[in-house]
Write a protein that holds these residues in place. Structure first.
Motif, PDB file in Angstrom:
ATOM      1  N   MET A   1       0.726  -1.171  -0.040  1.00 17.64           N
ATOM      2  CA  MET A   1       0.143   0.135   0.096  1.00 17.64           C
ATOM      3  C   MET A   1       0.956   1.362   0.027  1.00 17.64           C
ATOM      4  O   MET A   1       1.736   1.263   0.840  1.00 17.64           O
ATOM      5  CB  MET A   1      -0.981   0.088   1.113  1.00 17.64           C
ATOM      6  N   LYS A   2       0.549   2.118  -0.799  1.00 12.98           N
ATOM      7  CA  LYS A   2       1.136   3.476  -1.050  1.00 12.98           C
ATOM      8  C   LYS A   2       0.427   4.569  -0.526  1.00 12.98           C
ATOM      9  O   LYS A   2      -0.720   4.824  -0.784  1.00 12.98           O
ATOM     10  CB  LYS A   2       1.521   3.596  -2.594  1.00 12.98           C
ATOM     11  N   ILE A   3       0.988   5.535   0.136  1.00  8.47           N
ATOM     12  CA  ILE A   3       0.379   6.622   0.627  1.00  8.47           C
ATOM     13  C   ILE A   3       1.150   7.575   0.167  1.00  8.47           C
ATOM     14  O   ILE A   3       2.327   7.902   0.382  1.00  8.47           O
ATOM     15  CB  ILE A   3       0.346   6.812   2.198  1.00  8.47           C
ATOM     16  N   THR A   4       0.540   8.828  -0.298  1.00  4.22           N
ATOM     17  CA  THR A   4       1.226  10.164  -1.098  1.00  4.22           C
ATOM     18  C   THR A   4       0.560  11.063  -0.137  1.00  4.22           C
ATOM     19  O   THR A   4      -0.694  11.384  -0.271  1.00  4.22           O
ATOM     20  CB  THR A   4       1.252  10.234  -2.454  1.00  4.22           C
ATOM     21  N   PHE A   5       1.223  12.004   0.358  1.00  5.29           N
ATOM     22  CA  PHE A   5       0.593  13.262   1.205  1.00  5.29           C
ATOM     23  C   PHE A   5       0.866  14.501   0.421  1.00  5.29           C
ATOM     24  O   PHE A   5       1.617  14.994   0.004  1.00  5.29           O
ATOM     25  CB  PHE A   5       1.260  13.450   2.388  1.00  5.29           C
ATOM     26  N   LEU A   6      -0.611  14.948  -0.002  1.00  9.50           N
ATOM     27  CA  LEU A   6      -0.663  16.065  -1.082  1.00  9.50           C
ATOM     28  C   LEU A   6      -1.136  17.247  -0.784  1.00  9.50           C
ATOM     29  O   LEU A   6      -1.663  18.055  -1.327  1.00  9.50           O
ATOM     30  CB  LEU A   6      -1.825  15.397  -2.132  1.00  9.50           C
ATOM     31  N   GLY A   7      -1.384  17.269   0.493  1.00 12.51           N
ATOM     32  CA  GLY A   7      -1.709  18.570   1.402  1.00 12.51           C
ATOM     33  C   GLY A   7      -1.545  18.274   2.743  1.00 12.51           C
ATOM     34  O   GLY A   7      -1.388  17.322   3.342  1.00 12.51           O
ATOM     35  N   ALA A   8      -1.701  19.404   3.553  1.00  8.69           N
ATOM     36  CA  ALA A   8      -1.595  19.287   5.112  1.00  8.69           C
ATOM     37  C   ALA A   8      -0.394  18.697   5.342  1.00  8.69           C
ATOM     38  O   ALA A   8      -0.211  17.970   6.691  1.00  8.69           O
ATOM     39  CB  ALA A   8      -2.791  18.814   5.801  1.00  8.69           C
ATOM     40  N   ALA A   9       0.845  18.562   4.854  1.00  8.38           N
ATOM     41  CA  ALA A   9       2.083  17.998   5.176  1.00  8.38           C
ATOM     42  C   ALA A   9       2.976  18.913   5.326  1.00  8.38           C
ATOM     43  O   ALA A   9       3.466  19.734   4.357  1.00  8.38           O
ATOM     44  CB  ALA A   9       2.553  17.136   3.843  1.00  8.38           C
ATOM     45  N   GLY A  10       3.502  19.181   6.695  1.00 12.30           N
ATOM     46  CA  GLY A  10       4.112  20.211   7.165  1.00 12.30           C
ATOM     47  C   GLY A  10       3.459  21.534   7.290  1.00 12.30           C
ATOM     48  O   GLY A  10       4.519  22.541   7.530  1.00 12.30           O
TER      49      GLY A  10
ATOM     50  N   SER B   1      -5.856  19.505   3.051  1.00 13.55           N
ATOM     51  CA  SER B   1      -5.704  18.138   3.668  1.00 13.55           C
ATOM     52  C   SER B   1      -6.278  17.414   2.627  1.00 13.55           C
ATOM     53  O   SER B   1      -7.134  17.448   1.790  1.00 13.55           O
ATOM     54  CB  SER B   1      -6.700  18.096   4.564  1.00 13.55           C
ATOM     55  N   GLN B   2      -5.297  16.457   1.958  1.00 19.16           N
ATOM     56  CA  GLN B   2      -5.430  15.492   1.033  1.00 19.16           C
ATOM     57  C   GLN B   2      -4.254  14.505   0.800  1.00 19.16           C
ATOM     58  O   GLN B   2      -3.205  14.774   0.794  1.00 19.16           O
ATOM     59  CB  GLN B   2      -5.472  16.436  -0.399  1.00 19.16           C
ATOM     60  N   HIS B   3      -4.882  13.254   0.897  1.00 16.85           N
ATOM     61  CA  HIS B   3      -3.717  12.100   1.034  1.00 16.85           C
ATOM     62  C   HIS B   3      -4.368  10.957   0.331  1.00 16.85           C
ATOM     63  O   HIS B   3      -5.468  10.409   0.518  1.00 16.85           O
ATOM     64  CB  HIS B   3      -3.830  11.558   2.404  1.00 16.85           C
ATOM     65  N   LEU B   4      -3.523  10.516  -0.632  1.00 15.73           N
ATOM     66  CA  LEU B   4      -3.836   9.708  -1.679  1.00 15.73           C
ATOM     67  C   LEU B   4      -3.258   8.341  -1.207  1.00 15.73           C
ATOM     68  O   LEU B   4      -2.197   7.760  -0.663  1.00 15.73           O
ATOM     69  CB  LEU B   4      -3.201   9.791  -2.996  1.00 15.73           C
ATOM     70  N   ILE B   5      -4.299   7.210  -1.088  1.00 13.73           N
ATOM     71  CA  ILE B   5      -4.111   5.769  -0.938  1.00 13.73           C
ATOM     72  C   ILE B   5      -4.165   4.778  -2.017  1.00 13.73           C
ATOM     73  O   ILE B   5      -5.309   4.779  -2.747  1.00 13.73           O
ATOM     74  CB  ILE B   5      -5.071   5.177   0.324  1.00 13.73           C
ATOM     75  N   GLU B   6      -3.022   4.266  -2.361  1.00 16.32           N
ATOM     76  CA  GLU B   6      -3.321   3.357  -3.430  1.00 16.32           C
ATOM     77  C   GLU B   6      -2.765   2.046  -3.291  1.00 16.32           C
ATOM     78  O   GLU B   6      -1.800   1.689  -2.545  1.00 16.32           O
ATOM     79  CB  GLU B   6      -2.000   3.682  -4.564  1.00 16.32           C
ATOM     80  N   THR B   7      -3.515   0.824  -3.839  1.00 16.99           N
ATOM     81  CA  THR B   7      -3.378  -0.740  -3.643  1.00 16.99           C
ATOM     82  C   THR B   7      -3.150  -0.936  -4.853  1.00 16.99           C
ATOM     83  O   THR B   7      -3.378  -0.386  -5.891  1.00 16.99           O
ATOM     84  CB  THR B   7      -4.417  -1.141  -2.578  1.00 16.99           C
TER      85      THR B   7
ATOM     86  N   HIS C   1      -0.967  17.720   9.102  1.00 14.58           N
ATOM     87  CA  HIS C   1      -1.943  19.129   9.602  1.00 14.58           C
ATOM     88  C   HIS C   1      -1.253  19.654  10.875  1.00 14.58           C
ATOM     89  O   HIS C   1      -1.789  20.012  11.891  1.00 14.58           O
ATOM     90  CB  HIS C   1      -3.330  18.406  10.061  1.00 14.58           C
ATOM     91  N   GLY C   2       0.087  20.072  10.686  1.00 12.48           N
ATOM     92  CA  GLY C   2       0.670  20.873  11.823  1.00 12.48           C
ATOM     93  C   GLY C   2       1.937  21.681  11.171  1.00 12.48           C
ATOM     94  O   GLY C   2       2.734  20.868  10.410  1.00 12.48           O
ATOM     95  N   GLU C   3       2.206  22.529  11.985  1.00 12.66           N
ATOM     96  CA  GLU C   3       3.473  23.302  11.525  1.00 12.66           C
ATOM     97  C   GLU C   3       4.648  22.280  12.177  1.00 12.66           C
ATOM     98  O   GLU C   3       4.352  21.796  13.061  1.00 12.66           O
ATOM     99  CB  GLU C   3       3.513  24.647  12.143  1.00 12.66           C
ATOM    100  N   PRO C   4       5.834  22.575  11.597  1.00 14.17           N
ATOM    101  CA  PRO C   4       7.049  21.567  11.997  1.00 14.17           C
ATOM    102  C   PRO C   4       7.137  21.359  13.339  1.00 14.17           C
ATOM    103  O   PRO C   4       7.251  20.168  14.030  1.00 14.17           O
ATOM    104  CB  PRO C   4       8.193  21.879  11.358  1.00 14.17           C
TER     105      PRO C   4
END
Length: 464
Positions: free
Chosen positions: A1-10, A15-21, A432-435
């Protein structure tokens, strides 16, 4: 399973997270990036995948940084289901229609201001796109496992953040192996008005967790009701007005609920209260329709008071003419109006007409971002610019911070420890948070997880 963080990362927006199987491509949230206009427009305009290739979207709640780009996704070809709670579906449709209207107004305004050489600024989407994506909403009840195929199951748990907010539990079959993935969305706090406390999970293989206030302790929400009473009591004696800039979703309804409580307790001063926000008024109707999704305190209230969002001293202002008339009103009264940071909406007119009167009070109810009018009021600037004029700040400015809807350090500690006791928590990704907030939370929860928490960056992918 692959997760790609496309928003709200750092960061805390988009907010947008892609899950691929091997058989599925699904999206967790599809939020708007909010920030500098050109950068935000670029991020919001383009998707890192063909929208039509998505099997489904799972939506955690109706805040714009989580649902706000769904109509753009629809505009670019997505036609799959959007799974969410019933309250989230109702809230998101209202919020998205308001967003489409604002974008169209902004585009017309900028068209008048830009030079001929500048390319036109187009809205990200239209009201027709909102109508289209709203038809894709599939409403699922809390706490029940829903079979979405031979390789996918979902359950929503209450996140306690806003009405309808959900922790999303997914069981996904990938290469013949079942994986248990949990997405907190925005995790709420305990003992907030109207909302049930966040529910615990019983472990998982992969956890995607928000971290907005992983380094902060909030004030108690229970103090806000008494502070409001003191402010209104003083305004009644001074015959001054109280101006409350408030976010239309969540904060406004919480304030009304507390004032309704004071009214039922016969403690509320005899002072007229006006909600001057058409968007807030529309959202109140959603809250009234979903009382069953609220906490036990609300259930107790409605056993003797059928409407916790209405009482004799409260009026909902609808027309522009009624709003203007408030600025000419004499004597003590309260006006609750958007926006929460004083940057848009009707509240700016009320501030313009009331900020220079020493008998008045401005009550700031939430976070005030840098460079906003709300932040300048919070900083006690002696003069502030409203529209095109400077006004002396003679009114009393009060900050009430107890109603933040995000978990703080103590809430995170309670939630992670309680969830870990019920089952092992595997790999954790903090979004979904500052560093500095995410780093502090990673240190706080490290002992509750099987592996060190990871803080992903924008567009970073992981095989799990």
């Amino acid at each position: 399973m692959k997760i790609t963080f496309l928003g709200a990362a750092g960061e805390v927006t988009g907010s947008q997270h892609l899950i691929e199987t091997d058989s599925r491509r699904i999206l967790l949230d599809c939020g708007l990036f909010q920030g500098h206009r050109e950068e935000a427009y670029l991020k919001n305009s383009h998707f890192a995948y063909p929208p039509e290739s998505l099997d489904a979207v799972f939506l955690s709640h109706g805040h714009m940084d989580h649902c706000g780009n769904l109509p753009r996704l629809f505009n670019k070809g997505f036609r799959g289901p959007v799974f969410c709670t019933s309250a989230t579906a109702d809230i998101a449709e209202i919020m998205l229609k308001d967003s489409a209207r604002i974008q169209e107004e902004d585009a017309r305004y900028l068209a008048r201001k830009l030079t001929d050489k500048h390319p036109p600024i187009e809205p990200l989407y239209s009201e027709d796109d909102v109508t289209g994506v709203a038809k894709l909403f599939e409403r699922l009840d809390y706490q029940e496992w829903h079979e979405l195929g031979e390789d996918l199951k979902v359950r929503f748990l209450d996140a306690g953040h806003i009405l309808g907010s959900a922790i999303i539990e997914l069981k996904i079959k990938d290469q013949r192996e079942w994986r248990h993935l949990v997405f907190t969305g925005d995790l709420g706090r305990r003992e907030l008005p109207l909302l049930r406390d966040p529910e615990l999970i019983a472990g998982c293989d992969v956890l995607i967790s928000e971290s907005t206030y992983g380094n902060r302790v909030h004030e108690k929400a229970s103090d806000v009701k008494e502070e409001l009473f003191q402010i209104l009591d003083e305004a009644y004696r001074l015959e001054g007005r109280v101006i409350i800039p408030a976010f239309s979703l969540g904060r406004t309804q919480q304030i009304i609920y507390y004032l309704n409580d004071l009214y039922n307790e016969k403690r509320l001063p005899h002072i007229p209260i006006f909600v001057d926000s058409p968007l807030s008024t529309r959202l109140v109707s959603v809250f009234r329709a979903h009382l069953q999704d609220m906490d036990d305190d609300v259930r107790e209230v409605i056993s003797s008071d059928r409407d916790p969002f209405g009482f004799s001293l409260l009026d909902y202002v609808s027309s522009r003419e009624e709003s203007i008339a408030l600025n000419k009103r004499k004597g003590a009264f309260v006006v609750i109006a958007g926006s929460g940071m004083c940057e848009n909406g009707r509240v700016r007119h009320h501030l313009k007409n009331g900020i220079s009167n020493v008998e008045n009070t401005v009550v700031l109810m939430g976070y005030q971002a840098a460079h906003t009018l709300g932040r300048r009021l919070q900083n006690k600037d002696p003069k502030v610019k409203i529209f095109d004029r400077y006004y002396e700040v003679k009114a009393k400015v009060v900050q009430l911070s107890g109603l933040s809807g995000h978990a703080d350090v103590e809430d995170f500690k309670w939630w992670y420890e309680g969830s870990a006791k019920r089952g092992n928590i595997g790999q954790v990704f903090l979004v979904h948070g500052e560093p500095e907030s995410a780093t502090a939370l990673a240190a706080l929860i490290r002992d509750q997880c099987d592996e060190d928490p990871v803080i992903p960056q924008y567009h970073e992918s992981f095989e799990v």
